[in-house]
Structures are given as structure tokens and as C-alpha cells.
Write an enzyme that holds these catalytic residues in place. Structure first.
Site, PDB file in Angstrom:
ATOM      1  CE  LYS A  82      -3.858   2.046   2.626  1.00 41.88           C
ATOM      2  NZ  LYS A  82      -4.732   1.891   3.817  1.00 41.88           N
ATOM      3  CB  SER A 156      -7.547   4.186   2.643  1.00 34.16           C
ATOM      4  OG  SER A 156      -6.843   3.550   3.700  1.00 34.16           O
ATOM      5  CB  SER A 180      -8.153   1.653   5.948  1.00 36.68           C
ATOM      6  OG  SER A 180      -8.525   2.843   6.584  1.00 36.68           O
TER       7      SER A 180
END
Length: 462
Positions: A82, A156, A180
Site C-alpha cells: 500500500k 483506503s 481501511s
């Protein structure tokens, strides 16, 4: 089928095999690390233009590392990282042009994965500063859900979820601050594990939102997530694949935490009910128990979340480049400083409420999300308050586990009336990550979700 088509099909199956099976094949000498990386890069080349999962693909670097014959339990396995987490020599953009810092060293979680032989295939897209449950930013564009290109994969960790769901990596890294990681796992039909914050060494993501953010793993199979956890901790999570060692007591709740809102739709309610029925069939006991959480639970979550973003804004090299909505969130976060001071006491009270349920139950079972994924662009040019309220309400059952810093797993279930994934969540005591994976493994054997592939694949050429 022509020879070219056959090779393409074999490469697709290798990419979809997942981290555990890829590592097994490499260790057995059935394939080379380079072959695994090449198969994965072929998937990325075909799918990425439509999905936008990656902020950057490290093709040449990954091929060079694969050629160097990596060693370790994840030797040759492509992992996606990520883009709020440092990879040496690369920018850590966190979804924004406001940050131009070049990482000089790997984050701890990345270093541990490399030490296990994994190969970083790329860095995945996030919303600006990980702020939202949809992966869209002015700087890096829209990341799309492989089950419906008109929907968000969530956020996210949306880019990581898409990469894992479509075979563009063997397993994906994500971070989880208010769901997330679990939110996009639910909406893309994969498994997501948010362990306790200190279970994986190293700080997770920018300032960490006052200890709510944890590193975690996302994969199509329980074995892939277990392999990731084996690599980055000193525990052996693969032993959990056999399932729980004894019948468990499971507490079922469909009551969202106070102030979190959200109206649970029929498909997701049915998923939890079906999960409870399956648990009973498997020999477990299911009890209906609603934790008596503090009425101020949502205030404590909001205070840490918004104030954490405000701190992240202060870390940016070029804050003037931030989206207007992000700057509004930062202003709101600073106003919540008094509530932040109270959040510790609220978190302790919430943890005590969960402890009370755990006096009777080993694990909690509750909804994955309240409803399915938003259409892409749904929040375009909407303000911070409206976006925050509506976005949080749809994932109402997720942020509590960040506030109390306890492990939670998002487990795929089925498909709703629109053909979009549904999921259920499992929550445990501190240190219960392996137990959650053991239950998830039982669900996986019964439900067979790894065999489901998003309709974006197979492609016409395959």
C-alpha cells in the site's frame, strides 16, 4: 486452444494460485521465481488500464530480484504494498501530490516480507492521506471494483484489495485505521485481517491516527494471509488452517456501535444469519449478545480519525497541493482536540464492554459492511462532513476494532442481488488472530469463495 492461448491460461492460473501455492511451487522446483513474477506482470499489463490498482508497478526491479533467486518461505511470491508505506527508493505518496518524500529504507513490514523472499511488485493506490472508504484522488485517479467497474472497491486499501482479488499479486499488504483494509476486502470478495497494532513490527502509515492504524494482510485464501503473517511475525499462523481445536462459543450482534448509524440491508443481514447457521452446523454455539458500548464511542473514533489526518497534513511537504476536502478534514480535526483527550477513557470503556461479552464467547460475529460499494464518483466535490458521515455509516461495524485495538477479520461470504460480494466479520480478544483465521478456514472450506473470480476476468484473449 493454440500454444499461445495455453501459455496464457497457465500464466493466469499461476497468478491466481496465491502466495501459499506460489511459494510451494517455487520451493518444489515446479516454477521459478521469475516465472511467477512474469505471470503476475502479465496480469497487471492486461487489467491495470481498467482497474488502476497500482500507483507504480516496479516491473524491472521485480524481475531483477526474481532473477537473483530469492530464498525464504515466500521466495518468489509477488506482494503489493500500500502506498502509505515506505519501499526503499520509491516515493511514499499516500494518494497525494503534497508528499514528495523518497523513502531511504523499507518500512519494517516490507523488510520482513523481503527477508522471507517476497518480491515487491508495486505500490497500490489509496485516497488522499488514506482518508476515505473509496479509492479516488485528484492526483492518481479512480480505482475501480473488478466486480463492477462502475463501483468503488472501497478504501483506503482499495488498490491492494483489487490487486489481490484479480491475481495481480500473490498477497497484498494493507493498513487499517477505521476499517481501511477490511472495507475493501468486503467489497472485492477477499479475506482481510486487521491484527493487533503491535503484532506486525513497525509503525503503520504516517502518524498512525493515535494508535488506531495497524498493518495487515489481504488475500483470496486463508492460506495466503496466514503465509503473510508467518513471514512478518514470529508465530506460525499456517497451523490455523486446520480449524479451531475445539467447539467455540460465538456472540452474534447486528447492532452497530452508538452513533455510527447505517441501515443494514437484507443481503448483508442474510449473510450474517447464514454464517451463524453454518457455525451451528460446524458444532459451535451461537449466542445473541450486543456489547453495551459507551454512547460516546463514535466521538472517540472521530476524534482520533480526524485529528490523525490533521497531523498527517502537517507532515506534508506541499500542503497547498492537498484537495480542498482534505484541508477541511484537518481543520475539523484540530477542533476535536478536547474530544481526543477523552478518547482514551472511552476506548477503555468500549474494551471493557467487549470483555464482558467475551466472558461468554470466544469470538464475535457481526456484519461486514452495512451496504454494498458506492458508485465511483459518488462523493465528487462533496464536503468533508457529508462525506465523513455517509462514508462511515456504510461501514458502521468496522472502526470499533481500531479504537480498542483488537484483531478483526473480514471473511467473504457470497454475492448480493446485484452480483456484488457480501462478507461477515469476526472479532476476537487481543492476540486472537490465529483463532479468527481458523474460523475463516472453516468458512472457506464450506463456502469455496476462492473459486469465485470477478467478472472482469477471464479476459476475451484468454
Amino acid at each position: 486452444m493454440s500454444t499461445t492461448q495455453q501459455r496464457s491460461a497457465e500464466a493466469t492460473e499461476l497468478a491466481y494460485a496465491g502466495a501459499a501455492e506460489q511459494a510451494r511451487r517455487v520451493a518444489a522446483g515446479e516454477v521459478s521465481p521469475r516465472e511467477v513474477v512474469e505471470a503476475t506482470l502479465a496480469r497487471i499489463e492486461r487489467l491495470e488500464p481498467r482497474l488502476n490498482a497500482f500507483r507504480v508497478v516496479l516491473a524491472e526491479r521485480a524481475l531483477a530480484e526474481a532473477q537473483g533467486r530469492p530464498a525464504g518461505p515466500l521466495a518468489g511470491v509477488p506482494v503489493a504494498i500500500k502506498d502509505d508505506t515506505d519501499v526503499a527508493g520509491e516515493l511514499t505518496c499516500a494518494g497525494t501530490a503534497a508528499n514528495d518524500r523518497l523513502a531511504t529504507r523499507d518500512a519494517d513490514v516490507v523488510a520482513l516480507l523481503r527477508a522471507a523472499g517476497a518480491i515487491v511488485i508495486g505500490k497500490t493506490n489509496v485516497p488522499e492521506l488514506d482518508s476515505w472508504g473509496f479509492t479516488e484522488s485528484m492526483t492518481f485517479g479512480i480505482t475501480r471494483n473488478p466486480w463492477d467497474l462502475g463501483r468503488t472497491p472501497g478504501g483506503s486499501s482499495g488498490g491492494s484489495a483489487v490487486a489481490a482479488a484479480t491475481g495481480m499479486c500473490g498477497v497484498a499488504h494493507g493498513t487499517d485505521g477505521t476499517g481501511s483494509l477490511r472495507n475493501p476486502a468486503a467489497w472485492t470478495g477477499i479475506l482481510g485481517l486487521r491484527p493487533g497494532r503491535t503484532r506486525i513490527p513497525g509503525r503503520a502509515a504516517l502518524t498512525g491516527w493515535h494508535d488506531m492504524v495497524a498493518n495487515g494482510a489481504m488475500g483470496r485464501r486463508v492460506a495466503d494471509v496466514a503465509a503473510f503473517m508467518d513471514a512478518v511475525t514470529r508465530d506460525t499462523f499456517t497451523s490455523a488452517l486446520e480449524g479451531p481445536s475445539r467447539p467455540l462459543r460465538i456472540a452474534l450482534t447486528m447492532k452497530p456501535p452508538p452513533g455510527m448509524g447505517g441501515s443494514l440491508d437484507d443481503d448483508r443481514r442474510q449473510a450474517v444469519q447464514e454464517a451463524a447457521d453454518l457455525l451451528r452446523e460446524l458444532g459451535h454455539t451461537v449466542l445473541e449478545r450486543d456489547p453495551e458500548l459507551p454512547r460516546s464511542t463514535s466521538l472517540a473514533i472521530d476524534a482520533r480519525y480526524f485529528h490523525g489526518i490533521a497531523e498527517d497534513v502537517e507532515c506534508m511537504a506541499h500542503p497547498e497541493r492537498l484537495e480542498r476536502r482534505t484541508r477541511s478534514v484537518a481543520r475539523l480535526g484540530r477542533l476535536l482536540t478536547p474530544a481526543l483527550r477523552r478518547s482514551g477513557a472511552i476506548a477503555r470503556a468500549a474494551a471493557a464492554a467487549l470483555d464482558e461479552v467475551h466472558r461468554e464467547a470466544d469470538v464475535l460475529l457481526f456484519p461486514g459492511s452495512v451496504q454494498g460499494p458506492w458508485p465511483v464518483g459518488h462523493f465528487h466535490e462533496r464536503g468533508a462532513l457529508v462525506t465523513g458521515y455517509k462514508d462511515t455509516a456504510r461501514v458502521a461495524f468496522q472502526p470499533l476494532w481500531n479504537l480498542v485495538d483488537r484483531p478483526a477479520a473480514m471473511v467473504p461470504w457470497g454475492l448480493d442481488a446485484e452480483g456484488l460480494p457480501t462478507a461477515v466479520q469476526l472479532g476476537g480478544r487481543p492476540g486472537d488472530e490465529a483463532l479468527l483465521l481458523a474460523l475463516a478456514a472453516q468458512f472457506e472450506r464450506a463456502r469455496g469463495w476462492p473459486e469465485r473470480r470477478p467478472p472482469v476476468d477471464p479476459l476475451p484473449e484468454e
